[in-house]
Scaffold this active site. Structure first.
Site, mmCIF file in Angstrom:
data_model
loop_
_atom_site.group_PDB
_atom_site.id
_atom_site.type_symbol
_atom_site.label_atom_id
_atom_site.label_comp_id
_atom_site.label_asym_id
_atom_site.label_seq_id
_atom_site.Cartn_x
_atom_site.Cartn_y
_atom_site.Cartn_z
ATOM 1 N N ASP A 130 10.990 0.955 9.160
ATOM 2 C CA ASP A 130 11.133 0.866 7.712
ATOM 3 C C ASP A 130 12.588 0.704 7.272
ATOM 4 O O ASP A 130 12.991 1.248 6.258
ATOM 5 C CB ASP A 130 10.523 2.126 7.070
ATOM 6 C CG ASP A 130 10.454 2.018 5.558
ATOM 7 O OD1 ASP A 130 10.296 0.901 5.048
ATOM 8 O OD2 ASP A 130 10.570 3.056 4.885
ATOM 9 N N CYS A 185 -12.523 -1.315 5.569
ATOM 10 C CA CYS A 185 -12.598 -1.029 4.129
ATOM 11 C C CYS A 185 -13.971 -1.395 3.552
ATOM 12 O O CYS A 185 -14.464 -0.717 2.647
ATOM 13 C CB CYS A 185 -11.512 -1.790 3.380
ATOM 14 S SG CYS A 185 -9.830 -1.203 3.717
ATOM 15 N N CYS A 188 -15.531 -0.751 -0.150
ATOM 16 C CA CYS A 188 -14.793 0.335 -0.817
ATOM 17 C C CYS A 188 -13.578 -0.223 -1.554
ATOM 18 O O CYS A 188 -12.824 -1.028 -1.022
ATOM 19 C CB CYS A 188 -14.353 1.368 0.217
ATOM 20 S SG CYS A 188 -13.357 2.722 -0.476
ATOM 21 N N CYS A 211 4.146 -0.483 -9.686
ATOM 22 C CA CYS A 211 3.960 0.596 -8.708
ATOM 23 C C CYS A 211 4.822 1.812 -9.034
ATOM 24 O O CYS A 211 6.037 1.694 -9.257
ATOM 25 C CB CYS A 211 4.282 0.071 -7.315
ATOM 26 S SG CYS A 211 4.088 1.304 -6.004
#
Length: 309
Positions: A130, A185, A188, A211
Protein backbone atom coordinates in the site's frame (compact mmCIF):
# COMPACT_ATOMS: atom_id res chain seq x y z
CA UNK A 1 16.20 -26.84 -3.94
CA UNK A 2 14.06 -26.91 -7.10
CA UNK A 3 11.31 -24.43 -8.02
CA UNK A 4 8.56 -26.53 -6.43
CA UNK A 5 10.44 -26.96 -3.16
CA UNK A 6 11.44 -23.29 -3.03
CA UNK A 7 7.87 -22.15 -3.60
CA UNK A 8 6.58 -24.37 -0.80
CA UNK A 9 9.38 -23.15 1.49
CA UNK A 10 8.48 -19.51 0.78
CA UNK A 11 4.84 -20.15 1.66
CA UNK A 12 5.83 -21.96 4.84
CA UNK A 13 8.13 -19.11 5.87
CA UNK A 14 5.38 -16.58 5.14
CA UNK A 15 3.12 -18.43 7.56
CA UNK A 16 5.85 -18.39 10.21
CA UNK A 17 6.13 -14.62 9.75
CA UNK A 18 2.42 -14.11 10.46
CA UNK A 19 0.86 -13.98 7.00
CA UNK A 20 -2.34 -15.99 6.72
CA UNK A 21 -2.14 -16.64 2.99
CA UNK A 22 0.52 -16.65 0.29
CA UNK A 23 0.13 -17.13 -3.45
CA UNK A 24 2.51 -16.66 -6.36
CA UNK A 25 1.83 -15.26 -9.81
CA UNK A 26 3.97 -14.81 -12.89
CA UNK A 27 5.01 -11.16 -13.29
CA UNK A 28 3.80 -9.36 -16.40
CA UNK A 29 1.41 -6.81 -17.78
CA UNK A 30 -2.01 -6.55 -16.12
CA UNK A 31 -3.66 -6.25 -19.50
CA UNK A 32 -7.20 -7.01 -18.31
CA UNK A 33 -7.07 -4.25 -15.69
CA UNK A 34 -5.84 -1.45 -17.97
CA UNK A 35 -9.21 -0.27 -19.25
CA UNK A 36 -10.90 -0.37 -15.84
CA UNK A 37 -8.11 1.70 -14.29
CA UNK A 38 -8.04 4.22 -17.15
CA UNK A 39 -11.83 4.63 -17.11
CA UNK A 40 -11.76 5.29 -13.36
CA UNK A 41 -9.15 8.01 -13.78
CA UNK A 42 -10.86 9.59 -16.79
CA UNK A 43 -14.11 9.83 -14.81
CA UNK A 44 -12.28 11.82 -12.12
CA UNK A 45 -13.09 9.26 -9.44
CA UNK A 46 -9.61 9.61 -7.96
CA UNK A 47 -10.79 13.01 -6.63
CA UNK A 48 -7.83 15.02 -5.34
CA UNK A 49 -5.43 12.08 -5.53
CA UNK A 50 -3.58 13.41 -8.56
CA UNK A 51 -0.71 11.05 -7.86
CA UNK A 52 -2.86 8.20 -9.19
CA UNK A 53 -2.07 9.52 -12.68
CA UNK A 54 1.63 9.02 -12.01
CA UNK A 55 3.53 5.86 -12.92
CA UNK A 56 0.60 4.36 -14.84
CA UNK A 57 2.84 1.93 -16.70
CA UNK A 58 4.50 0.79 -13.47
CA UNK A 59 1.12 0.19 -11.87
CA UNK A 60 0.22 -2.13 -14.70
CA UNK A 61 3.57 -3.88 -15.08
CA UNK A 62 5.78 -4.84 -12.09
CA UNK A 63 8.66 -5.55 -14.46
CA UNK A 64 9.09 -1.77 -14.53
CA UNK A 65 9.38 -1.68 -10.74
CA UNK A 66 11.83 -4.54 -10.34
CA UNK A 67 14.35 -5.13 -13.09
CA UNK A 68 13.83 -8.48 -14.79
CA UNK A 69 10.92 -9.33 -12.47
CA UNK A 70 9.58 -12.83 -12.95
CA UNK A 71 7.38 -13.56 -9.92
CA UNK A 72 4.94 -11.68 -7.70
CA UNK A 73 4.61 -13.25 -4.26
CA UNK A 74 1.30 -12.06 -2.80
CA UNK A 75 0.53 -12.13 0.90
CA UNK A 76 -2.38 -11.48 3.24
CA UNK A 77 -2.28 -10.51 6.91
CA UNK A 78 -5.48 -10.74 8.95
CA UNK A 79 -6.12 -7.68 11.11
CA UNK A 80 -9.73 -8.32 12.20
CA UNK A 81 -9.82 -7.19 15.86
CA UNK A 82 -11.78 -8.80 18.67
CA UNK A 83 -11.88 -5.49 20.56
CA UNK A 84 -14.31 -2.65 19.87
CA UNK A 85 -13.99 1.11 20.05
CA UNK A 86 -15.70 3.13 22.78
CA UNK A 87 -19.24 3.82 21.55
CA UNK A 88 -19.03 7.37 22.94
CA UNK A 89 -16.48 8.47 20.36
CA UNK A 90 -16.15 9.51 16.74
CA UNK A 91 -15.43 6.39 14.69
CA UNK A 92 -12.09 5.32 13.28
CA UNK A 93 -11.56 2.46 10.84
CA UNK A 94 -10.56 -0.85 12.40
CA UNK A 95 -7.20 -0.99 10.66
CA UNK A 96 -6.14 2.05 12.69
CA UNK A 97 -6.75 0.47 16.11
CA UNK A 98 -3.13 -0.62 16.47
CA UNK A 99 0.33 0.26 15.22
CA UNK A 100 1.06 1.17 11.61
CA UNK A 101 0.83 -1.97 9.51
CA UNK A 102 3.24 -0.56 6.92
CA UNK A 103 6.16 -0.79 9.33
CA UNK A 104 5.16 -4.24 10.59
CA UNK A 105 4.74 -5.68 7.10
CA UNK A 106 7.82 -4.04 5.59
CA UNK A 107 9.95 -5.69 8.26
CA UNK A 108 8.40 -9.07 7.48
CA UNK A 109 8.91 -8.63 3.75
CA UNK A 110 12.59 -7.94 4.40
CA UNK A 111 12.77 -11.11 6.47
CA UNK A 112 11.04 -13.12 3.76
CA UNK A 113 13.40 -11.78 1.09
CA UNK A 114 16.32 -12.62 3.37
CA UNK A 115 15.00 -16.18 3.69
CA UNK A 116 14.78 -16.51 -0.10
CA UNK A 117 18.34 -15.22 -0.45
CA UNK A 118 19.53 -17.94 1.88
CA UNK A 119 18.13 -20.49 -0.54
CA UNK A 120 18.93 -18.59 -3.75
CA UNK A 121 21.68 -16.01 -3.10
CA UNK A 122 21.45 -14.44 -6.55
CA UNK A 123 17.82 -13.34 -6.10
CA UNK A 124 16.91 -9.66 -6.16
CA UNK A 125 13.55 -8.15 -5.25
CA UNK A 126 11.46 -5.49 -3.52
CA UNK A 127 8.61 -5.56 -1.03
CA UNK A 128 5.47 -3.44 -1.24
CA UNK A 129 2.41 -2.80 0.89
CA UNK A 130 0.00 0.00 0.00
CA UNK A 131 2.87 2.41 -0.61
CA UNK A 132 3.90 2.18 -4.25
CA UNK A 133 2.30 1.98 -7.70
CA UNK A 134 1.21 -1.66 -7.42
CA UNK A 135 -2.34 -2.85 -8.19
CA UNK A 136 -2.34 -5.13 -5.17
CA UNK A 137 -5.82 -6.59 -5.43
CA UNK A 138 -5.37 -7.58 -9.06
CA UNK A 139 -2.18 -9.44 -8.19
CA UNK A 140 -3.83 -11.16 -5.23
CA UNK A 141 -6.55 -12.47 -7.54
CA UNK A 142 -3.95 -13.70 -10.01
CA UNK A 143 -2.14 -15.45 -7.18
CA UNK A 144 -5.31 -17.28 -6.17
CA UNK A 145 -5.96 -15.51 -2.86
CA UNK A 146 -9.53 -14.35 -3.48
CA UNK A 147 -11.75 -12.18 -5.64
CA UNK A 148 -12.45 -8.45 -5.84
CA UNK A 149 -15.78 -7.68 -4.19
CA UNK A 150 -18.37 -5.12 -5.21
CA UNK A 151 -16.80 -2.61 -2.82
CA UNK A 152 -13.51 -3.08 -4.75
CA UNK A 153 -11.69 -4.77 -1.84
CA UNK A 154 -10.11 -8.18 -2.05
CA UNK A 155 -12.22 -10.86 -0.37
CA UNK A 156 -10.54 -14.04 0.81
CA UNK A 157 -12.91 -17.01 1.17
CA UNK A 158 -11.28 -17.82 4.52
CA UNK A 159 -10.31 -14.42 5.90
CA UNK A 160 -12.78 -12.02 4.29
CA UNK A 161 -11.56 -8.47 3.64
CA UNK A 162 -10.22 -7.37 7.02
CA UNK A 163 -6.77 -8.09 5.60
CA UNK A 164 -3.66 -6.17 4.66
CA UNK A 165 -2.15 -6.96 1.27
CA UNK A 166 1.56 -7.14 0.53
CA UNK A 167 3.77 -8.17 -2.37
CA UNK A 168 7.33 -9.32 -2.83
CA UNK A 169 8.40 -8.95 -6.47
CA UNK A 170 11.45 -11.05 -7.31
CA UNK A 171 13.55 -11.83 -10.38
CA UNK A 172 13.44 -15.63 -10.15
CA UNK A 173 11.02 -18.18 -11.56
CA UNK A 174 8.76 -19.90 -9.04
CA UNK A 175 5.82 -22.28 -9.15
CA UNK A 176 2.70 -20.27 -9.96
CA UNK A 177 -0.77 -20.61 -8.47
CA UNK A 178 -3.91 -20.57 -10.56
CA UNK A 179 -5.86 -17.29 -10.50
CA UNK A 180 -8.93 -17.27 -8.27
CA UNK A 181 -11.65 -18.34 -10.64
CA UNK A 182 -14.96 -17.56 -8.92
CA UNK A 183 -16.79 -14.61 -7.38
CA UNK A 184 -18.38 -15.18 -4.00
CA UNK A 185 -20.48 -12.02 -3.96
CA UNK A 186 -23.28 -13.42 -6.11
CA UNK A 187 -26.41 -11.30 -5.89
CA UNK A 188 -25.38 -9.73 -2.56
CA UNK A 189 -25.08 -5.94 -2.65
CA UNK A 190 -24.96 -5.11 1.06
CA UNK A 191 -21.78 -3.07 0.70
CA UNK A 192 -23.37 -0.92 -2.01
CA UNK A 193 -26.70 -0.58 -0.20
CA UNK A 194 -25.09 0.37 3.13
CA UNK A 195 -22.56 2.91 1.87
CA UNK A 196 -24.09 6.10 3.35
CA UNK A 197 -22.76 8.39 0.64
CA UNK A 198 -23.28 6.13 -2.38
CA UNK A 199 -19.56 6.05 -3.07
CA UNK A 200 -19.78 2.47 -4.44
CA UNK A 201 -21.47 3.66 -7.60
CA UNK A 202 -21.23 0.34 -9.47
CA UNK A 203 -19.85 -3.11 -8.69
CA UNK A 204 -16.08 -2.78 -8.14
CA UNK A 205 -16.20 0.99 -8.73
CA UNK A 206 -15.65 3.42 -5.84
CA UNK A 207 -15.94 7.15 -6.46
CA UNK A 208 -13.41 8.69 -4.08
CA UNK A 209 -15.16 12.04 -4.29
CA UNK A 210 -17.99 10.56 -2.22
CA UNK A 211 -15.96 8.14 -0.10
CA UNK A 212 -15.77 8.89 3.62
CA UNK A 213 -12.26 7.43 3.80
CA UNK A 214 -11.10 9.89 1.16
CA UNK A 215 -12.87 12.81 2.84
CA UNK A 216 -11.31 12.08 6.24
CA UNK A 217 -7.80 11.14 5.15
CA UNK A 218 -6.72 12.23 1.67
CA UNK A 219 -8.89 15.31 1.15
CA UNK A 220 -6.99 18.48 1.99
CA UNK A 221 -9.69 20.83 0.75
CA UNK A 222 -13.22 21.60 1.91
CA UNK A 223 -15.20 18.59 3.05
CA UNK A 224 -18.04 18.03 0.60
CA UNK A 225 -19.75 14.93 2.00
CA UNK A 226 -21.27 14.16 5.38
CA UNK A 227 -19.03 11.80 7.31
CA UNK A 228 -21.69 10.04 9.37
CA UNK A 229 -19.69 10.10 12.57
CA UNK A 230 -16.38 8.94 11.06
CA UNK A 231 -13.24 10.74 12.21
CA UNK A 232 -10.64 8.75 10.27
CA UNK A 233 -11.41 6.29 7.52
CA UNK A 234 -14.54 4.19 7.20
CA UNK A 235 -15.15 0.45 6.98
CA UNK A 236 -18.94 0.16 6.82
CA UNK A 237 -18.70 -1.83 3.60
CA UNK A 238 -16.45 -4.33 5.39
CA UNK A 239 -18.64 -4.56 8.47
CA UNK A 240 -21.77 -5.47 6.52
CA UNK A 241 -20.09 -8.00 4.22
CA UNK A 242 -21.36 -11.53 5.02
CA UNK A 243 -17.90 -12.96 4.40
CA UNK A 244 -16.53 -10.93 7.31
CA UNK A 245 -19.16 -12.31 9.70
CA UNK A 246 -17.64 -15.78 9.56
CA UNK A 247 -13.92 -14.99 9.52
CA UNK A 248 -11.60 -15.42 12.52
CA UNK A 249 -10.16 -12.52 14.48
CA UNK A 250 -6.44 -11.97 14.16
CA UNK A 251 -4.07 -13.83 16.41
CA UNK A 252 -1.19 -11.53 15.48
CA UNK A 253 -0.07 -9.74 18.64
CA UNK A 254 1.80 -7.13 16.59
CA UNK A 255 -1.58 -5.89 15.36
CA UNK A 256 -3.16 -5.79 18.80
CA UNK A 257 -5.26 -2.62 19.26
CA UNK A 258 -3.90 0.12 21.50
CA UNK A 259 -6.17 0.30 24.55
CA UNK A 260 -5.66 4.04 24.96
CA UNK A 261 -6.97 4.58 21.42
CA UNK A 262 -10.05 2.37 21.84
CA UNK A 263 -10.97 3.99 25.16
CA UNK A 264 -10.97 7.58 23.87
CA UNK A 265 -14.28 9.48 24.18
CA UNK A 266 -15.56 12.53 22.33
CA UNK A 267 -14.15 14.72 25.11
CA UNK A 268 -10.79 12.99 24.90
CA UNK A 269 -10.59 13.66 21.17
CA UNK A 270 -11.77 17.24 21.59
CA UNK A 271 -9.29 18.05 24.35
CA UNK A 272 -6.29 16.20 22.96
CA UNK A 273 -3.16 18.34 22.65
CA UNK A 274 -0.71 18.10 19.81
CA UNK A 275 1.87 16.59 22.15
CA UNK A 276 -0.59 13.93 23.29
CA UNK A 277 -1.61 13.24 19.70
CA UNK A 278 2.01 12.73 18.68
CA UNK A 279 2.60 10.44 21.65
CA UNK A 280 -0.50 8.29 21.28
CA UNK A 281 -0.41 8.01 17.50
CA UNK A 282 3.33 8.11 16.82
CA UNK A 283 3.21 4.57 15.41
CA UNK A 284 -0.38 4.69 14.15
CA UNK A 285 -1.87 5.07 10.65
CA UNK A 286 -3.94 7.94 12.14
CA UNK A 287 -0.86 10.16 12.07
CA UNK A 288 -1.31 10.39 8.28
CA UNK A 289 -3.98 13.07 8.83
CA UNK A 290 -1.75 14.87 11.30
CA UNK A 291 -3.05 16.77 14.30
CA UNK A 292 -4.54 19.59 12.21
CA UNK A 293 -6.42 17.14 10.00
CA UNK A 294 -7.94 15.31 12.95
CA UNK A 295 -9.04 18.57 14.57
CA UNK A 296 -10.59 19.69 11.27
CA UNK A 297 -12.51 16.42 10.99
CA UNK A 298 -13.67 16.58 14.59
CA UNK A 299 -14.89 20.15 14.20
CA UNK A 300 -16.88 19.15 11.13
CA UNK A 301 -18.55 16.28 13.00
CA UNK A 302 -19.49 18.50 15.94
CA UNK A 303 -20.62 21.48 13.85
CA UNK A 304 -22.83 19.24 11.71
CA UNK A 305 -24.31 17.39 14.70
CA UNK A 306 -22.85 14.06 13.56
CA UNK A 307 -21.60 13.45 17.09
CA UNK A 308 -22.61 14.99 20.40
CA UNK A 309 -20.19 17.41 22.00
Amino acid sequence: MDIHELSLAIKSEATELGFVACGISRAGLLDEEQQHFDNWLQAGMNAGMAYMHNYRDKRLNPCLLVNNAKSVICLLMNYKPAEKQNTNAPKIARYTYGNDYHIIIWNKLEQLLGFIKQQTPEVSGRGFTDSAPVLERAWAVRAGLGWIGKNSTLISPKYGSFTFLAELIVDIELEYDAPYGSNGCGACNRCMANCPTGAICAPKVVDARKCISYQTIENKDEITEDKHGWLFGCDICLQVCPWNKRTPVTGNIELKPITEVLDMTVNDWQNITENDFNRIFKNSPVKRSKFAGIKRNLSYLINNDEIQN
